[in-house]
Design an enzyme around this catalytic site. Structure first.
Site, PDB file in Angstrom:
ATOM      1  N   ILE A   1       0.848  -1.315   0.084  1.00 44.74           N
ATOM      2  CA  ILE A   1      -0.024  -0.019   0.025  1.00 44.74           C
ATOM      3  C   ILE A   1       0.784   1.283   0.034  1.00 44.74           C
ATOM      4  CG2 ILE A   1      -0.372  -0.228   2.320  1.00 44.74           C
ATOM      5  CD1 ILE A   1      -3.109   0.933   2.094  1.00 44.74           C
ATOM      6  N   TYR A   2       1.135   1.937  -1.075  1.00 47.45           N
ATOM      7  CA  TYR A   2       1.886   3.102  -1.431  1.00 47.45           C
ATOM      8  C   TYR A   2       1.363   4.131  -1.765  1.00 47.45           C
ATOM      9  CZ  TYR A   2       5.681   0.050  -0.297  1.00 47.45           C
ATOM     10  OH  TYR A   2       6.707  -0.849   0.489  1.00 47.45           O
TER      11      TYR A   2
ATOM     12  N   GLY B   1      -5.695  11.435   2.856  1.00 45.30           N
ATOM     13  CA  GLY B   1      -6.760  10.424   2.694  1.00 45.30           C
ATOM     14  C   GLY B   1      -6.789   9.325   1.704  1.00 45.30           C
TER      15      GLY B   1
ATOM     16  N   LYS C   1      -6.095   5.775   3.407  1.00 41.40           N
ATOM     17  CA  LYS C   1      -7.233   5.219   4.106  1.00 41.40           C
ATOM     18  C   LYS C   1      -8.120   4.788   3.212  1.00 41.40           C
ATOM     19  CE  LYS C   1     -10.546   7.522   7.422  1.00 41.40           C
ATOM     20  NZ  LYS C   1     -10.629   8.439   8.072  1.00 41.40           N
TER      21      LYS C   1
ATOM     22  N   GLU D   1       8.021   4.036  11.115  1.00 42.07           N
ATOM     23  CA  GLU D   1       7.093   4.498  12.142  1.00 42.07           C
ATOM     24  C   GLU D   1       5.839   5.034  11.748  1.00 42.07           C
ATOM     25  OE1 GLU D   1       9.672   7.022  14.427  1.00 42.07           O
ATOM     26  OE2 GLU D   1      11.110   5.219  15.083  1.00 42.07           O
ATOM     27  N   ASN D   2       6.123   5.746  10.463  1.00 41.62           N
ATOM     28  CA  ASN D   2       4.740   6.304   9.734  1.00 41.62           C
ATOM     29  C   ASN D   2       3.560   5.273   9.516  1.00 41.62           C
ATOM     30  OD1 ASN D   2       5.602   8.964   9.971  1.00 41.62           O
ATOM     31  ND2 ASN D   2       6.894   8.912   8.077  1.00 41.62           N
TER      32      ASN D   2
ATOM     33  N   TYR E   1      -1.469   2.223  10.521  1.00 38.55           N
ATOM     34  CA  TYR E   1      -1.895   1.186  10.708  1.00 38.55           C
ATOM     35  C   TYR E   1      -2.725   1.124  11.773  1.00 38.55           C
ATOM     36  CZ  TYR E   1       0.461  -0.605   6.484  1.00 38.55           C
ATOM     37  OH  TYR E   1       0.708  -0.533   5.406  1.00 38.55           O
TER      38      TYR E   1
ATOM     39  N   LYS F   1      -3.852   3.807  13.565  1.00 47.20           N
ATOM     40  CA  LYS F   1      -4.952   4.539  13.357  1.00 47.20           C
ATOM     41  C   LYS F   1      -6.306   3.761  12.611  1.00 47.20           C
ATOM     42  CE  LYS F   1      -6.720   8.863  14.040  1.00 47.20           C
ATOM     43  NZ  LYS F   1      -6.632  10.004  13.283  1.00 47.20           N
TER      44      LYS F   1
HETATM   45  C1  LIG Z   1       1.522   5.014   5.184  1.00 49.43           C
HETATM   46  C2  LIG Z   1       0.471   5.584   3.910  1.00 49.43           C
HETATM   47  C3  LIG Z   1       0.175   4.473   3.183  1.00 49.43           C
HETATM   48  C4  LIG Z   1      -0.589   6.398   4.509  1.00 49.43           C
HETATM   49  O1  LIG Z   1      -1.320   7.110   3.421  1.00 49.43           O
HETATM   50  P1  LIG Z   1      -1.514   8.350   3.507  1.00 49.43           P
HETATM   51  O2  LIG Z   1      -2.455   8.725   2.459  1.00 49.43           O
HETATM   52  O3  LIG Z   1      -0.405   9.152   3.829  1.00 49.43           O
HETATM   53  O4  LIG Z   1      -2.515   8.679   4.850  1.00 49.43           O
HETATM   54  P2  LIG Z   1      -3.930   9.191   5.008  1.00 49.43           P
HETATM   55  O5  LIG Z   1      -3.939  10.593   4.616  1.00 49.43           O
HETATM   56  O6  LIG Z   1      -5.191   8.352   4.494  1.00 49.43           O
HETATM   57  O7  LIG Z   1      -4.348   9.086   6.587  1.00 49.43           O
HETATM   58  C5  LIG Z   1      -5.291   8.304   7.357  1.00 49.43           C
HETATM   59  C6  LIG Z   1      -5.244   8.493   8.856  1.00 49.43           C
HETATM   60  O8  LIG Z   1      -4.249   8.106   9.244  1.00 49.43           O
HETATM   61  C7  LIG Z   1      -3.431   9.106  10.094  1.00 49.43           C
HETATM   62  N1  LIG Z   1      -1.970   9.079   9.871  1.00 49.43           N
HETATM   63  C8  LIG Z   1      -1.407   8.745   8.575  1.00 49.43           C
HETATM   64  N2  LIG Z   1       0.112   8.645   8.833  1.00 49.43           N
HETATM   65  C9  LIG Z   1       0.050   9.023  10.030  1.00 49.43           C
HETATM   66  C10 LIG Z   1       1.271   9.108  10.683  1.00 49.43           C
HETATM   67  N3  LIG Z   1       2.562   9.186  10.315  1.00 49.43           N
HETATM   68  N4  LIG Z   1       1.089   9.349  12.051  1.00 49.43           N
HETATM   69  C11 LIG Z   1      -0.066   9.237  12.683  1.00 49.43           C
HETATM   70  N5  LIG Z   1      -1.355   9.169  11.904  1.00 49.43           N
HETATM   71  C12 LIG Z   1      -1.050   9.232  10.645  1.00 49.43           C
HETATM   72  C13 LIG Z   1      -3.956  10.250   9.662  1.00 49.43           C
HETATM   73  O9  LIG Z   1      -3.906  11.259  10.433  1.00 49.43           O
HETATM   74  C14 LIG Z   1      -5.436  10.022   8.951  1.00 49.43           C
HETATM   75  O10 LIG Z   1      -6.255  10.256  10.249  1.00 49.43           O
HETATM   76  P3  LIG Z   1      -7.925  10.716  10.193  1.00 49.43           P
HETATM   77  O11 LIG Z   1      -8.493   9.651   9.287  1.00 49.43           O
HETATM   78  O12 LIG Z   1      -8.112  10.739  11.596  1.00 49.43           O
HETATM   79  O13 LIG Z   1      -7.692  11.922   9.307  1.00 49.43           O
HETATM   80  C15 LIG Z   1       1.388   6.569   3.134  1.00 49.43           C
HETATM   81  O14 LIG Z   1       1.917   7.540   3.849  1.00 49.43           O
HETATM   82  C16 LIG Z   1       2.643   5.819   2.299  1.00 49.43           C
HETATM   83  O15 LIG Z   1       2.491   5.287   1.254  1.00 49.43           O
HETATM   84  N6  LIG Z   1       3.876   5.846   2.945  1.00 49.43           N
HETATM   85  C17 LIG Z   1       5.099   5.292   2.480  1.00 49.43           C
HETATM   86  C18 LIG Z   1       4.881   4.089   1.813  1.00 49.43           C
HETATM   87  C19 LIG Z   1       4.803   2.953   3.133  1.00 49.43           C
HETATM   88  O16 LIG Z   1       5.447   3.133   4.069  1.00 49.43           O
HETATM   89  N7  LIG Z   1       3.753   2.070   2.817  1.00 49.43           N
HETATM   90  C20 LIG Z   1       3.526   1.053   3.807  1.00 49.43           C
HETATM   91  C21 LIG Z   1       4.625  -0.095   3.649  1.00 49.43           C
HETATM   92  S1  LIG Z   1       4.078  -1.335   4.760  1.00 49.43           S
END
Ligand SMILES: CC(C)(COP(=O)(O)OP(=O)(O)OC[C@H]1O[C@@H](n2cnc3c(N)ncnc32)[C@H](O)[C@@H]1OP(=O)(O)O)[C@@H](O)C(=O)NCCC(=O)NCCS
Length: 172
Positions: A96-97, A106, A109, A136-137, A142, A144
């Site tokens: 999931i990227y 969003g 999510k 950590e991010n 997850y 959340k």
């Molecule tokens: C991790 C990832 C998939 C999250 O997707 P995103 O589009 O950035 O996150 P969203 O905007 O959908 O966030 C959804 C919720 O999670 C929370 N959230 C997201 N990242 C967060 C963080 N680092 N710390 C705390 N909360 C977080 C948001 O605040 C939001 O909360 P809400 O529903 O109350 O508003 C994205 O940042 C990503 O692709 N990262 C790099 C690749 C990666 O690490 N993938 C996973 C590999 S296992």
């Protein structure tokens, strides 16, 4: 703002390869050696491997578009396509990227909810995934999204053995 999601087919191979490499690099290159990154990218994202993955009936890839721009992708696995033997009642989110400039809007999510929808449609009892203990991010995201840690497994980034947390969300 419009968000659209599209299931990928083998015709999407090149774009899938590009976004896979870009997002993997952006996420992990600062914490891993260039050699280990190269080894992983060549193994996981070569065209033959991705073509096989796209043709696997137990795997599905989705692209997500934000205002018609490709913003991220999702890969889910069922049955034997899962990277651990979790059984037929589980669905794995293997990838999931979200591309860097679209993070925090969003999109993650939305992709995660898509995975839950697929799992529900297939009568699965849980969704699980492996996440690097140092990511950590993603772990915060997850949590959340109501995932809890249920185990660990090894993941090889090149020759570096890393610990992945297994995190699970139960579906009611
Ligand atoms: C991790 C990832 C998939 C999250 O997707 P995103 O589009 O950035 O996150 P969203 O905007 O959908 O966030 C959804 C919720 O999670 C929370 N959230 C997201 N990242 C967060 C963080 N680092 N710390 C705390 N909360 C977080 C948001 O605040 C939001 O909360 P809400 O529903 O109350 O508003 C994205 O940042 C990503 O692709 N990262 C790099 C690749 C990666 O690490 N993938 C996973 C590999 S296992």
């Amino acid at each position: 703002m419009t968000v659209k999601i599209k299931k990928c087919s083998v015709e999407d191979l090149q774009l899938l390869q590009e976004i896979s490499i870009e997002t993997f690099n952006d996420t992990f290159k600062d914490q891993n050696s260039p050699e280990n990154m190269k080894a992983y990218l060549e193994r996981a994202f070569n065209a033959n491997q991705l073509e096989q993955d796209l043709s696997n009936v137990s795997s599905e890839f989705y692209f997500i578009y934000f205002n018609d721009e490709l913003a991220g992708y999702l890969k889910v696995n069922r049955n034997d396509a899962q990277s651990e033997t979790m059984g037929d009642e589980s669905l794995e989110i293997e990838r999931i990227y979200v591309r860097y400039k679209f993070q925090g809007k969003g999109i993650g999510k939305y992709l995660l909810n898509k995975a839950v929808e697929i799992a529900t449609r297939h009568n699965k009892k849980r969704v699980w995934l492996g996440v690097w203990e140092k990511n950590e991010n993603a772990i915060a995201f997850y949590k959340k999204m109501d995932f809890v840690q249920t185990g660990n497994h090894s993941f090889y980034m090149g020759d570096d053995e890393q610990v992945d947390f297994i995190m699970t969300k139960a579906l009611i």
